[in-house]
Design an enzyme around this catalytic site. Sequence first.
Site, PDB file in Angstrom:
ATOM      1  N   LYS A   6       0.821  -1.218   0.000  1.00  0.00           N
ATOM      2  CA  LYS A   6       0.000   0.000   0.000  1.00  0.00           C
ATOM      3  C   LYS A   6       0.852   1.265   0.000  1.00  0.00           C
ATOM      4  CE  LYS A   6      -4.403  -1.738   1.274  1.00  0.00           C
ATOM      5  NZ  LYS A   6      -5.454  -1.909   2.252  1.00  0.00           N
ATOM      6  N   ARG A  60      -3.913  -9.812   4.797  1.00  0.00           N
ATOM      7  CA  ARG A  60      -4.208  -9.875   3.348  1.00  0.00           C
ATOM      8  C   ARG A  60      -2.953  -9.446   2.591  1.00  0.00           C
ATOM      9  NH1 ARG A  60      -6.121  -6.560  -0.689  1.00  0.00           N
ATOM     10  NH2 ARG A  60      -7.678  -7.472  -2.069  1.00  0.00           N
TER      11      ARG A  60
HETATM   12  C1  9MG Z   1     -10.110  -5.479  -1.030  1.00  0.00           C
HETATM   13  N1  9MG Z   1      -9.165  -4.866  -0.124  1.00  0.00           N
HETATM   14  C2  9MG Z   1      -8.134  -4.059  -0.453  1.00  0.00           C
HETATM   15  N2  9MG Z   1      -7.482  -3.667   0.645  1.00  0.00           N
HETATM   16  C3  9MG Z   1      -8.113  -4.251   1.683  1.00  0.00           C
HETATM   17  C4  9MG Z   1      -7.933  -4.230   3.070  1.00  0.00           C
HETATM   18  O1  9MG Z   1      -6.977  -3.497   3.639  1.00  0.00           O
HETATM   19  N3  9MG Z   1      -8.759  -4.942   3.843  1.00  0.00           N
HETATM   20  C5  9MG Z   1      -9.768  -5.667   3.287  1.00  0.00           C
HETATM   21  N4  9MG Z   1     -10.584  -6.351   4.116  1.00  0.00           N
HETATM   22  N5  9MG Z   1     -10.002  -5.719   1.966  1.00  0.00           N
HETATM   23  C6  9MG Z   1      -9.181  -5.019   1.192  1.00  0.00           C
END
Ligand code: 9MG
Length: 261
Positions: free
Chosen positions: A204, A238
């Site tokens: 990110k 994730r």
């Molecule tokens: C789809 N998506 C993209 N970034 C995310 C994040 O930080 N958390 C979750 N739950 N979904 C995400």
Amino acid sequence: MGVINTTPDSFSDGGQFINTQDAVNHARRLIDEGSDILDIGGESTRPGAAEVPVEEEIKRTIPVIQAIRNFSDIPISIDTSKPDVMLAAAEAGVDLINDVWALRREGALEAAAKTGLPVCLMHMQGDPQTMQDQPEYRNVVLEVRHFLQERINVAQSAGISHDKLLIDPGFGFGKTLQQNLQLLNALPDFKSLGLPLLVGLSRKSMIGLILDKPVEQRLYGSISAAVIATMLGADIIRVHDVTETREALAIVQALKEMPQA
Ligand code: 9MG
């Protein structure tokens, strides 16, 4: 949780997996690398991303889910905010709804409840088009926590039981670098909501801003963030880079499981 974007405009993989077969091959790779969950999305949620029509989102995601279900029973999460996609994905055999809108889109609450599936409720300020323009909070930690508590209450009132909910502070979704760092530091505060905590930090912009690196050079930063989040109580991370993250998290796990002297 390994990420599979079936979108042409995803921020981190630039739409590599728009073709069903490519996405399925990627799923096989993430499974081989030790992913515990696959998160499949058909609409980019990166800042500035445009909305995708529901038919297109279904066309992108459902064949991938069906194909994976032919060779694996790995838990699959559908990354969507649209009720019809939730219902189609449930029919195709997913195990979790990952909704960055926390069931605030019209009909989403009812659809999610109807599937009977667990749901991840994520915080976002604004919408993906404008969320990074000028995010503002008096106290980001208190406000995000309050939002999540409110969405938990709403979900429960709609018939989704507490044990089917997960929460996520939504790193990068309407937050400055400083606000993201405040949230990361405060992850233990979210544990008191009594639900599994999912976090997404992989590749990110907060990593890019700290390191001054483009998206394809954020691996070490992403791993470091995953380690910190896990140390601070995150239950599901994730990520795009499963092998590397798993290795780092094995060290955290070993430390957590060490018998106390
Ligand atoms: C789809 N998506 C993209 N970034 C995310 C994040 O930080 N958390 C979750 N739950 N979904 C995400």
